[in-house]
Write a protein that holds these residues in place. Structure first.
Motif, short mmCIF file in Angstrom:
data_model
loop_
_atom_site.label_atom_id
_atom_site.label_comp_id
_atom_site.label_asym_id
_atom_site.label_seq_id
_atom_site.Cartn_x
_atom_site.Cartn_y
_atom_site.Cartn_z
N VAL A 1 0.82 -1.21 0.00
CA VAL A 1 0.00 0.00 0.00
C VAL A 1 0.86 1.27 0.00
N PRO A 2 1.86 1.40 0.87
CA PRO A 2 2.68 2.62 0.81
C PRO A 2 3.39 2.80 -0.53
N SER A 3 3.93 1.73 -1.09
CA SER A 3 4.68 1.84 -2.33
C SER A 3 3.77 2.19 -3.50
N ARG A 4 2.68 1.47 -3.65
CA ARG A 4 1.78 1.73 -4.77
C ARG A 4 1.06 3.06 -4.63
N SER A 5 0.74 3.45 -3.41
CA SER A 5 0.08 4.73 -3.21
C SER A 5 1.03 5.89 -3.50
N ALA A 6 2.29 5.74 -3.12
CA ALA A 6 3.29 6.77 -3.43
C ALA A 6 3.45 6.89 -4.94
N PHE A 7 3.55 5.76 -5.63
CA PHE A 7 3.66 5.79 -7.08
C PHE A 7 2.43 6.44 -7.71
N MET A 8 1.26 6.13 -7.19
CA MET A 8 0.02 6.66 -7.75
C MET A 8 -0.09 8.17 -7.57
N THR A 9 0.44 8.68 -6.46
CA THR A 9 0.24 10.10 -6.12
C THR A 9 1.48 10.96 -6.34
N GLY A 10 2.62 10.36 -6.63
CA GLY A 10 3.83 11.15 -6.84
C GLY A 10 4.40 11.75 -5.58
N ARG A 11 4.05 11.21 -4.43
CA ARG A 11 4.52 11.75 -3.16
C ARG A 11 5.15 10.62 -2.34
N TYR A 12 6.01 11.02 -1.39
CA TYR A 12 6.55 10.03 -0.47
C TYR A 12 5.44 9.49 0.42
N ALA A 13 5.64 8.29 0.93
CA ALA A 13 4.61 7.63 1.73
C ALA A 13 4.25 8.45 2.97
N HIS A 14 5.24 9.05 3.63
CA HIS A 14 4.92 9.81 4.84
C HIS A 14 4.15 11.09 4.51
N GLU A 15 4.32 11.62 3.30
CA GLU A 15 3.60 12.84 2.92
C GLU A 15 2.12 12.59 2.70
#
Length: 494
Positions: free
Chosen positions: A51-65
């Motif tokens: 979830v963190p990796s795919r969501s970061a890729f989807m949104t162009g942001r780091y996972a913590h952001e």
């Protein structure tokens, strides 16, 4: 007009493919793509968890952001996706296959077409958060393995639909398009259909570096071993690894089908084709299976890209990440990308930039605290919020067997400074802990409402807007109470 076709697998450690030098795991279609384009030899995921990796890729942001710290999705995020922003600029955006490991309902992501997307329930499992788990757990001595009929049936449907789309829809589009195709393998279970299993008969092997290595003794690695409780015998380990190799060959075959369909449709010359995955798999290295580690086997990913803007037969040593691949999609179709999004287009990154920095992080279940990775040149720093830090020279020690943290304080200081340009690691560790507490509370609230026997909820029951973390402020070390570093351990990080 340039288009983009992306195939994304799940949990592919790039070391297990011929294009990255493996002696017997054959990936002829990935080799074919590499001959037409560029191999990125040091590519990383944003976080070694789905979830963190795919969501970061989807949104162009780091996972913590975007506060996607773990695989628990009871608190939904609303950040815009690349599919939405491209569609708003006149690009036809398509998505096929698994969308279960994303930060919001797949049909709300704004893609022009969302095809065969899995809409899964939200699990009410506190163990998906960084919650306490018994340590050590009872050892697992068995696991699914061997040939299984119909193992890839669902993924075949995804690729069949993608082939159909390339043949029937793509040639008729007047605007540029992107199509992201997802398949599950080589994600566990480590099983395969009989055809691909037979390709590796007798080739199942043992990890080169096991639990006897000093890196295996690091507290975070011990946490993962204790949580998993793996105690597999040599014969089973060989079969599990054989199954993993077989799944990689299956994914490679599906890449070949997509390449053939693209060529048959007459679109190959105008299309950027990329292959990647969301994170790697330790596959028994240091006694750990699966992901969740910031060691190379878990956090590295394959990235191979061909088409307009990519050199033929090129290999790039500069460290890159999945966020750079996402930026490459915008670059290829000529669309504007938000200035605050992370990453830069792969097409613009030089071959051997020794100063470029790549960042990854892990805040999920299984370890006692957050961890952060900084890669610059051949140096790699792992900053651990609740254990000793580690420094590796990947040129001399690609297997991460020798921790040089104590011997190279200047390099450590430089890399930690790079980390603090991105975020304050202890502040983000505390933010992750607080968010995890809210997730656990939300799980408890839903169980109170729905009953203790309810283990899953639909998206509508789990939605809840959380603050956007786009306005991160950097905090000096003195402001977060970090004490002196002794032997790689921060004495006052909490």
């Amino acid at each position: 007009m340039t288009n983009v076709l992306l195939l994304m697998s799940d949990e592919h450690n790039p070391r297990y493919s011929s294009v990255y030098g493996h002696p017997f795991v054959r990936t002829p279609n990935l080799d074919r793509l590499a001959e037409q384009g560029t191999v990125y030899e040091n590519a990383y995921c944003p976080s070694p968890l789905c979830v963190p990796s795919r969501s970061a890729f989807m949104t162009g942001r780091y996972a913590h952001e975007i506060q996607r710290y773990n695989n628990c999705k009871v608190i939904e995020a609303r950040d815009p996706s690349y599919g939405q922003l491209l569609a708003e600029q006149g690009v036809h955006t398509g998505y096929i296959g698994s969308a279960a490991n994303l930060y919001r309902h797949p049909h709300q992501l704004g893609f022009t077409e969302m095809l065969l997307a899995e809409v899964t329930q939200r699990q009410l499992d506190p163990d998906a958060v960084r919650a306490d788990v018994p340590r050590p757990v009872l050892p697992k001595t068995e696991a699914d393995h061997g040939p299984v009929w119909g193992r890839f049936d669902q993924d075949l449907i995804f690729v069949d639909r993608a082939v159909q789309w390339l043949q029937e829809t793509a040639p008729k589009l007047a605007e540029p398009w992107t199509m992201t195709v997802n398949v599950h393998p080589p994600h566990p279970p480590y099983t395969s259909d009989p055809e691909h299993w037979a390709r590796y008969e007798g080739l199942g092997d043992l990890p080169e570096h096991g639990s006897e290595q000093s890196s295996a003794m690091h507290p975070y690695n011990q946490d993962l071993r204790n949580r998993g409780g793996w105690d597999y015998g040599p014969a089973l380990i060989r079969e599990l690894r054989q199954g993993y190799y077989a799944m990689i060959s299956y994914v490679d075959d599906e890449l070949g089908r997509l390449l053939d369909a693209l060529e048959a449709a007459g679109l190959a010359g105008d299309t950027v084709v990329c292959y990647t995955t969301d994170h790697g798999d330790m596959l028994g290295t240091f006694g750990v299976w699966g992901k969740c580690s910031l060691y190379e086997d878990s956090v590295r990913v394959p990235i191979v890209a061909a088409g307009p803007g990519f050199g033929r037969g090129a290999r790039v040593r500069t460290p890159v990440s999945l966020l750079d691949l996402q930026a490459a999609i915008f670059h290829a179709v000529g669309a504007d990308r938000p200035g605050h999004w992370r990453g830069e287009p792969l097409q613009t990154i030089p071959n051997d930039d020794r100063e470029r920095v790549v960042f990854a992080e892990y805040h999920g279940a299984g370890v006692r605290g957050s961890g952060y990775l900084i890669r610059r040149g051949d140096w790699k720093l792992i900053f651990n919020a609740d254990a000793s830090d580690q420094l590796f020279d990947l040129a001399e020690d690609p297997s991460e067997l020798v921790d040089l943290w104590a011997e190279r304080p200047k390099v450590v200081a430089e890399l930690e400074q790079e980390l603090r340009k991105i975020c304050d690691p202890i502040a983000e560790h505390r933010a992750a802990e607080e968010f995890s507490r809210r997730q656990v509370a939300r799980i408890g609230s839903l169980q109170d409402q729905l009953g203790p026997d309810v283990t899953e909820v639909p998206w509508s029951e789990s939605a809840g807007r959380e603050p956007n973390r786009s306005d991160q402020t950097e905090v000096d070390a003195e402001q977060v109470g970090r004490g002196p570093i002794v032997g790689g351990t921060v004495t006052d990080r909490q």
